[in-house]
Scaffold this motif. Structure first.
Motif, short mmCIF file in Angstrom:
data_model
loop_
_atom_site.label_atom_id
_atom_site.label_comp_id
_atom_site.label_asym_id
_atom_site.label_seq_id
_atom_site.Cartn_x
_atom_site.Cartn_y
_atom_site.Cartn_z
N LEU A 203 -14.05 -7.23 -5.28
CA LEU A 203 -12.60 -7.25 -5.49
C LEU A 203 -12.19 -6.14 -6.45
O LEU A 203 -11.21 -5.41 -6.20
N SER B 156 -12.67 -2.69 -4.66
CA SER B 156 -11.67 -2.41 -3.63
C SER B 156 -10.28 -2.19 -4.23
O SER B 156 -9.53 -1.32 -3.78
N TRP C 82 -12.90 -5.60 3.06
CA TRP C 82 -13.17 -7.02 3.21
C TRP C 82 -13.39 -7.45 4.66
O TRP C 82 -14.16 -8.38 4.91
N THR D 268 -18.19 -2.63 4.44
CA THR D 268 -17.22 -2.38 3.37
C THR D 268 -16.51 -1.04 3.54
O THR D 268 -16.04 -0.45 2.56
#
Length: 265
Positions: free
Chosen positions: A77, A80, A205, A210
């Motif tokens: 998280l 990203s 996600w 990825t």
């Protein structure tokens, strides 16, 4: 409105142009060459700095995340989120100079569309952009390692050669090319900073890999044995699938955005 004025208005609506940003002069974005292009050396510098900064964001935020938490979900998280904001800012800043490709797949896709009669980079420009992007990506990985006290160059041991990961790269890259060139076809490139960054953030996600979706970034991330790294043995497979994805993306653009079906018309 006279017939002449109507014809001129219709012609202006159909002709491709760079998007307006905030009412200022037209500004290009990924997949678009500036209408009055700066010197090639300036565009190459923008691609070098932009790609280096992008990889520094990806690698650096990955290192920071692993130092702050052991939760892999939170690590991804953080990684990203930093990438979304960093990429959006870089596109907004450097798009008016080079088109903010930062990606050989985007550059070569634009070169191909130019060969087919559309707007895009020339062979000479592509020959400068691609190696510049690769050098920038390697420099960005080394810079991120330096900032966090990691070995400047340490080959990644993160194997990413599984078939489902390669499929993820096809999907991620096809979606990216479809997005960029779809925005260009519908005269919405002014939304590229938000749209491209948002897509990459989402693809972190929803794809198994990825979403590297970038040959230069893939090469650069092999130089760091950290959260965002990729083992050198996995690089060729990822790059191969990224180019397959680029071809799929261009095919989807040709299929979906047929002549005479654009929003402007």
């Amino acid at each position: 409105m006279t017939a002449t004025e109507a014809a001129e208005h219709d012609s202006a609506a159909k002709s491709p142009r760079a998007p307006d940003v905030g009412g200022a002069e037209p500004q290009p974005a990924p997949g678009a060459t500036p209408p009055l292009a700066p010197p090639l050396v300036a565009r190459a510098a923008a691609e070098l700095v932009g790609t280096a900064a992008l990889v520094a964001v990806v690698v650096g935020s990955g290192i920071q995340a692993t130092e702050l938490t052991k939760d892999v979900g939170l690590q991804l998280l953080a990684n990203s989120t930093a990438t979304v904001f960093g990429l959006g800012v870089l596109i907004l800043l450097l798009g008016p100079v080079s088109g903010a490709h930062f990606n050989p797949a985007v550059t070569l896709a634009e070169w191909w569309t130019a060969r087919r009669g559309g707007p895009g980079v020339t062979s000479r420009e592509a020959a400068v952009y691609v190696p510049t992007q690769i050098v920038g990506a390697i420099a960005g990985a080394i810079l991120a390692d330096a900032m966090f006290g990691e070995p400047l160059v340490k080959w990644s041991t993160h194997d990413r050669s599984a078939g489902h990961l390669l499929l993820g790269e096809v999907v991620a890259t096809a979606g990216l090319i479809l997005l960029i060139f779809g925005l260009a076809r519908t005269d919405r490139l002014r939304f590229a900073p938000v749209a491209v960054a948002s897509y990459i953030g989402a693809a972190y996600w929803f794809t198994s890999s990825t979403s590297f979706a970038n040959p230069a970034v893939t090469i650069g991330r092999a130089f760091t044995d950290t959260f965002a790294g990729i083992a050198p043995g996995s690089v060729a497979g990822f790059i191969g699938m990224q180019f397959v994805g680029a071809v799929v993306g261009l095919a989807l653009v040709a299929l979906i955005f047929l002549p005479g079906r654009t929003t402007a018309e």
